[in-house]
Scaffold this active site. Structure first.
Site, PDB file in Angstrom:
ATOM      1  CG  HIS A  20       1.775  14.590  -5.693  1.00 38.74           C
ATOM      2  ND1 HIS A  20       3.278  14.271  -5.542  1.00 38.74           N
ATOM      3  CD2 HIS A  20       1.427  13.437  -6.150  1.00 38.74           C
ATOM      4  CE1 HIS A  20       3.552  13.113  -5.800  1.00 38.74           C
ATOM      5  NE2 HIS A  20       2.208  12.462  -5.951  1.00 38.74           N
ATOM      6  CB  CYS A  46      -3.602  -4.275  -0.875  1.00 39.22           C
ATOM      7  SG  CYS A  46      -3.771  -6.084  -1.746  1.00 39.22           S
ATOM      8  CB  SER A  90      -0.854  -0.060   1.231  1.00 39.21           C
ATOM      9  OG  SER A  90      -1.647  -1.160   1.177  1.00 39.21           O
TER      10      SER A  90
END
Length: 268
Positions: free
Chosen positions: A123, A146, A118
């Site tokens: 950003h 996951c 994972s």
């Protein structure tokens, strides 16, 4: 598949469904002069620098019970920052009863859940219009897990970590896992809307639109602040210092900018 909130699915091996949350927030400001614009961008760069963003993402990893393997962070010149956390299965102390429940997630005080392969990233993108006095700040956050828990449980905390005028939120479940009989499962929890993971006090602040493709396990929600107070969009002064004609003009510019971002198109 009809699951009660606390019903468990017996799986064959590890739950390798990938659940991805993409959360985009926008902050909008009117910067009348070059000096105001530079001051706003400097403020944003300080408010959301790589160090603070790293702390936010580490809190997200606590909420979803992940163990941080690696942190990569960077402040950019002239502005902007990026942080990426690679995370894996964290300490497991049982599975919370609300695993499949559509409800706002916790703030970072809980540590439990099973995750692997994972990542969590953010950003930032400060920018400005070349000649109309509008400056914007966008933060893109991705939480991909996951395992059994949905990254939507981190949404409550993420929303409260940023001052935002507009949000776009995407959630998708990819791949498949198998139950103990080998039957493929393309989703392991029921979801009707991302809004069910947003607290009521936040929902009250925003106008929201859902665009969902249920058969593909794709969910999308757009949010825009309902109340508009020009003073919240001026940097370093208040509307009382402006001529009434300026107040009207600036208000129209800001509302147009917000509508274009919200609807995802230029409005003539």
């Amino acid at each position: 598949m009809n699951l009660s909130p606390k019903q468990r699915i017996e799986l064959h091996g590890f739950n390798n469904l990938t659940k991805s949350l993409s959360f985009n927030m926008y902050d909008i400001c009117f910067t009348k002069t070059k000096e105001e614009r530079e001051a706003y961008l400097e403020y944003i760069d300080e408010q959301y620098n790589a160090d603070r963003l790293t702390k936010i993402l580490k809190h997200v990893s606590e909420i979803i019970g992940a163990h941080v393997l690696n942190v990569a962070s960077q402040d950019f010149v002239p502005q902007g920052a990026s942080v990426t956390l690679l995370v894996s299965e964290g300490p497991v102390e049982g599975v919370p009863d609300e695993s499949f429940e559509e409800s706002p997630g916790p703030l970072p005080e809980s540590v439990v859940m099973q995750l692997d392969k994972s990542h969590i990233t953010v950003h930032t993108y400060p920018e400005y219009h070349p000649d109309e006095g509008i400056s914007t700040f966008r933060a893109d956050i991705d939480v991909s897990t996951c395992g059994e828990i949905s990254p939507l449980k981190a949404l409550n905390y993420l929303i409260r970590s940023f001052d935002t005028d507009i949000m776009t939120i995407d959630y998708r479940v990819r791949g498949f896992t198998r139950d103990k009989n080998g039957h493929k499962l393309f989703i392991d929890h029921e979801i009707s809307s991302i809004q069910n993971y947003i607290p009521d006090d936040i929902i009250e602040l925003f106008d929201m639109i859902d665009v969902n493709v249920y058969q593909e396990n794709i969910f999308h929600t757009k949010c825009k602040l309902r109340e508009f107070d020009l003073n919240n969009y001026l940097f370093g002064y208040t509307k009382e210092k402006l001529h009434p004609d300026e107040v009207e003009e600036i208000t129209e510019r800001l509302k147009l900018e917000m509508d274009e971002i919200f609807y995802g198109k230029n409005i003539v």
